[in-house]
Design a protein around this motif. Structure first.
Motif, mmCIF file in Angstrom:
data_model
loop_
_atom_site.group_PDB
_atom_site.id
_atom_site.type_symbol
_atom_site.label_atom_id
_atom_site.label_comp_id
_atom_site.label_asym_id
_atom_site.label_seq_id
_atom_site.Cartn_x
_atom_site.Cartn_y
_atom_site.Cartn_z
ATOM 1 N N LEU A 139 0.805 -1.214 0.000
ATOM 2 C CA LEU A 139 0.000 0.000 0.000
ATOM 3 C C LEU A 139 0.842 1.270 0.000
ATOM 4 N N VAL A 140 2.110 1.173 0.381
ATOM 5 C CA VAL A 140 3.034 2.301 0.296
ATOM 6 C C VAL A 140 4.345 1.801 -0.301
ATOM 7 N N LYS A 141 5.142 2.732 -0.838
ATOM 8 C CA LYS A 141 6.398 2.379 -1.496
ATOM 9 C C LYS A 141 7.609 2.565 -0.584
ATOM 10 N N GLU A 142 7.517 3.483 0.383
ATOM 11 C CA GLU A 142 8.631 3.808 1.282
ATOM 12 C C GLU A 142 9.865 4.301 0.510
ATOM 13 N N HIS A 143 9.629 5.023 -0.569
ATOM 14 C CA HIS A 143 10.736 5.589 -1.338
ATOM 15 C C HIS A 143 10.862 7.093 -1.104
ATOM 16 N N ALA A 144 10.049 7.620 -0.186
ATOM 17 C CA ALA A 144 10.065 9.057 0.135
ATOM 18 C C ALA A 144 9.776 9.908 -1.107
ATOM 19 N N GLU A 145 8.937 9.386 -2.021
ATOM 20 C CA GLU A 145 8.667 10.131 -3.240
ATOM 21 C C GLU A 145 7.171 10.330 -3.478
ATOM 22 N N GLY A 146 6.338 10.005 -2.484
ATOM 23 C CA GLY A 146 4.894 10.092 -2.671
ATOM 24 C C GLY A 146 4.404 11.496 -2.967
ATOM 25 N N THR A 147 4.881 12.493 -2.207
ATOM 26 C CA THR A 147 4.421 13.864 -2.441
ATOM 27 C C THR A 147 4.930 14.387 -3.786
ATOM 28 N N LYS A 148 6.120 13.960 -4.187
ATOM 29 C CA LYS A 148 6.621 14.360 -5.511
ATOM 30 C C LYS A 148 5.734 13.780 -6.609
ATOM 31 N N ARG A 149 5.296 12.541 -6.414
ATOM 32 C CA ARG A 149 4.407 11.913 -7.398
ATOM 33 C C ARG A 149 3.077 12.666 -7.467
ATOM 34 N N MET A 150 2.585 13.120 -6.320
ATOM 35 C CA MET A 150 1.374 13.927 -6.315
ATOM 36 C C MET A 150 1.563 15.188 -7.151
ATOM 37 N N ARG A 151 2.647 15.900 -6.862
ATOM 38 C CA ARG A 151 2.925 17.155 -7.577
ATOM 39 C C ARG A 151 3.073 16.926 -9.077
ATOM 40 N N ASP A 152 3.839 15.900 -9.448
ATOM 41 C CA ASP A 152 4.119 15.661 -10.866
ATOM 42 C C ASP A 152 2.868 15.218 -11.625
ATOM 43 N N SER A 153 2.029 14.391 -10.988
ATOM 44 C CA SER A 153 0.827 13.925 -11.684
ATOM 45 C C SER A 153 -0.164 15.069 -11.891
ATOM 46 N N MET A 154 -0.224 16.004 -10.935
ATOM 47 C CA MET A 154 -1.082 17.185 -11.115
ATOM 48 C C MET A 154 -0.536 18.060 -12.243
ATOM 49 N N LYS A 155 0.774 18.229 -12.258
ATOM 50 C CA LYS A 155 1.399 19.049 -13.307
ATOM 51 C C LYS A 155 1.153 18.453 -14.686
ATOM 52 N N ASN A 156 1.230 17.124 -14.780
ATOM 53 C CA ASN A 156 1.031 16.460 -16.073
ATOM 54 C C ASN A 156 -0.377 16.664 -16.613
ATOM 55 N N MET A 157 -1.329 16.909 -15.720
ATOM 56 C CA MET A 157 -2.700 17.178 -16.157
ATOM 57 C C MET A 157 -2.994 18.672 -16.213
ATOM 58 N N HIS A 158 -1.924 19.487 -16.117
ATOM 59 C CA HIS A 158 -2.060 20.946 -16.180
ATOM 60 C C HIS A 158 -2.958 21.469 -15.063
ATOM 61 N N LEU A 159 -2.819 20.870 -13.889
ATOM 62 C CA LEU A 159 -3.573 21.288 -12.711
ATOM 63 C C LEU A 159 -2.622 21.939 -11.708
ATOM 64 N N PRO A 160 -3.134 22.771 -10.801
ATOM 65 C CA PRO A 160 -2.269 23.413 -9.805
ATOM 66 C C PRO A 160 -1.601 22.376 -8.901
ATOM 67 N N ALA A 161 -0.438 22.726 -8.374
ATOM 68 C CA ALA A 161 0.267 21.841 -7.454
ATOM 69 C C ALA A 161 -0.569 21.622 -6.192
ATOM 70 N N PRO A 162 -0.439 20.472 -5.531
ATOM 71 C CA PRO A 162 -1.164 20.252 -4.276
ATOM 72 C C PRO A 162 -0.809 21.329 -3.254
ATOM 73 N N GLN A 163 -1.769 21.663 -2.436
ATOM 74 C CA GLN A 163 -1.556 22.646 -1.379
ATOM 75 C C GLN A 163 -1.527 21.923 -0.035
ATOM 76 N N PHE A 164 -0.444 22.111 0.720
ATOM 77 C CA PHE A 164 -0.293 21.495 2.034
ATOM 78 C C PHE A 164 -0.308 22.599 3.081
ATOM 79 N N GLU A 165 -1.120 22.423 4.102
ATOM 80 C CA GLU A 165 -1.164 23.430 5.165
ATOM 81 C C GLU A 165 -1.542 22.792 6.490
#
Length: 531
Positions: A378-404
């Motif tokens: 269920l997880v990869k443990e590669h410390a790249e999950g948030t990067k994958r979120m950002r990149d997949s949004m960018k690939n669909m021309h959507l805004p980057a995820p917002q973390f707060e």
């Protein structure tokens, strides 16, 4: 001199506590206001009160902060030149006397006091401690919130101690019987996953594997599960952690309202062990997402969900795996608005993690739980999950995820992840479950292909038989596409626009009946009304 010139070239709000401490002089200290890095204290302050500020900075991520003694709240420099040696020594020894666990450096900085006398201030640099909740000599603990000092209550202190590994909540034994109170299928999948990775464990029993992966202990041949084990495998973890739940809310509009304007149109509660929570919540989210199609230059239709799967699924997993289970009664919320998907999880960011470094910093709050999720794939443990979120949004021309991180007002924090879609740019749309548009009873009778056709018509204004066949490649023949469209006409969900005098009208197409169209400014469907 070079260092000072560089600092002045850098905006004061960008200076770190270390930058300020290393280069502090009268001009720099006057330029700075009290904020998340610096606190001013007048001459009359007692060492015991200073101890509270040392505790505060030692518990405040990411860098701790600075305390200036001999400077008034309004920024005037009273200086410390009127102190006796005993007064000065008492203040300089205050970190060791009143907050010995804080890591504090200090120095004197020469200044000219407001009365014109040569003087000095005492500058304390307190560093953040990632390994310990720092208390004062009287046993109290503080943290910085905005520009104020906040005293932590015992619940907040325990939460901070869990975050900093002083208290290992995951390892605390629970009053459940193994295997009677556990989901044996999840346990089986986990054991298989572990043995696939760790060959030396092939001959070990199930409870030996669980113990080896730190999910409990064996005493007298009996396996005693811990909290992490219960969260992953218990049939009913809610009896131990009432907030081990996800509540899905579908909200009509872009803002959540209350009272007479309450606009939640669908509520789905989800319970179970963490792997089941993730799987069931993923199914619910997927069922509610809208799907849009476009015709590519190659003449093939391409369909995409309004949010990329890697982005929303990673946000969901993070909410369940990295949330604070010390806040036992608080659950995860998934809120789907017209223009965004918001996932809220209890507890602030783990130590050292901030919105600014979240793509680079990996510091799991619940490492035992996360490792178990790895063996369940269920997880990869590669410390790249948030990067994958950002990149997949960018690939669909959507805004980057917002973390707060937001504060609750009662001492607890929440992490909120927001994914935004392009609903503003879509002139017309229809709900994926179409219940709001067509009615709950009617929408239940629609299959996935029919929903996809309706979404396409709502987005593009109309559809013809050829487009329908391209849109749904699983349809075997052109006639199947025409039959699908005619079925929707028979149900009253589409209107067939064609010439009554031409047998095979090449311009024939299908549109939504006017009663079902949700108009927006400049709707493209207006041109088809009355056709």
């Amino acid at each position: 001199m070079t260092q000072l010139t560089l600092l002045f070239a850098k905006h004061s709000s960008l200076l770190s506590p270390d930058d300020i401490y290393e280069s502090a002089d009268q001009d720099l200290l006057i330029r700075l206001a009290e904020d998340r890095r610096l606190e001013r204290k007048p001459l009359g302050i007692h060492g015991k009160e200073l101890g509270e500020y040392f505790s505060m900075w030692a518990n405040t991520i990411p860098d701790g902060g600075l305390t200036v003694v001999g400077m008034e709240n309004d920024g005037k420099l009273s200086g410390c030149h009127k102190w006796t040696d005993d007064q000065r020594n008492s203040i300089e020894k205050s970190p060791h006397v009143y907050c010995s666990d804080a890591k504090v450096d200090s120095k004197r900085v020469e200044v000219l006091s407001d009365d014109g006398a040569p003087s000095y201030i005492i500058l304390f640099r307190t560093r953040y401690r990632e390994d310990k909740c720092v208390r004062t000599a009287s046993g109290k603990a503080y943290i910085r919130r905005g520009d104020e000092k906040h005293e932590l209550n015992e619940h907040e202190i325990r939460e901070l101690e869990i975050d900093k590994r002083q208290v290992d909540m995951e390892k605390e034994p629970v009053d459940l019987i193994f295997p009677d109170d556990f989901n044996v299928e999840l346990v089986r999948r986990f054991i298989e996953g572990v043995k696939k990775v760790h060959q030396p464990l092939q001959e070990h029993s199930d409870i030996e594997v669980l113990q080896q992966r730190r999910l409990g202990t064996i005493k007298g041949g009996v396996f005693i599960p811990n909290s992490a084990c219960a969260l992953v495998f218990a049939r009913d973890p809610v009896q131990l952690f009432p907030g081990c739940k996800i509540k899905f809310l579908r909200i009509d509009g872009e803002v959540e309202l209350s009272g007479d304007r309450y606009n939640v149109i669908k509520t789905i509660p989800i319970e179970g062990p963490v792997p089941s929570l993730i799987a069931d919540a993923a199914d619910v989210i997927a069922s509610q997402l809208r799907e849009f199609s476009r015709l590519g230059a190659d003449g093939i239709f391409y369909s995409a969900s309004e949010y990329p799967y890697p982005a929303w699924y990673e946000a969901l997993v993070n909410a369940c795996v990295h949330r604070s289970y010390g806040l036992r009664n608080m659950n995860v919320f998934v809120k789907m608005f017209d223009d965004k998907l918001v996932i809220e999880s209890p507890g602030g960011f783990p130590p050292l993690v901030t919105p600014e470094n979240i793509y680079m910093m990996h510091h799991p709050r619940n490492p035992t739980l996360m490792h178990a999720m790895f063996y369940l794939d269920l997880v990869k443990e590669h410390a790249e999950g948030t990067k994958r979120m950002r990149d997949s949004m960018k690939n669909m021309h959507l805004p980057a995820p917002q973390f707060e991180q937001t504060e609750s007002g009662v001492g607890f924090a929440t992490v909120r992840v927001t994914l935004r879609n392009h609903i503003k740019q879509r002139k017309v749309w229809v709900d994926s479950d179409v219940s709001k548009l067509l009615g709950e009873a009617l929408s239940r009778n629609l299959n996935a292909e029919e929903k996809r056709v309706l979404n396409f018509v709502a987005e593009h204004g109309r559809i013809n038989v050829v487009q329908c066949h391209r849109l749904i490649p699983s349809l075997p023949k052109w006639h199947s596409a025409k039959r699908l469209l005619q079925n929707l006409v028979d149900k009253g969900l589409l209107k067939h626009i064609h010439s009554s005098t031409v047998e095979r009208d090449s311009r024939a197409h299908y549109v939504l009946p006017s009663a079902f169209i949700k108009r927006g400014p400049g709707t493209e469907l207006d041109q088809y009304q009355g056709s």
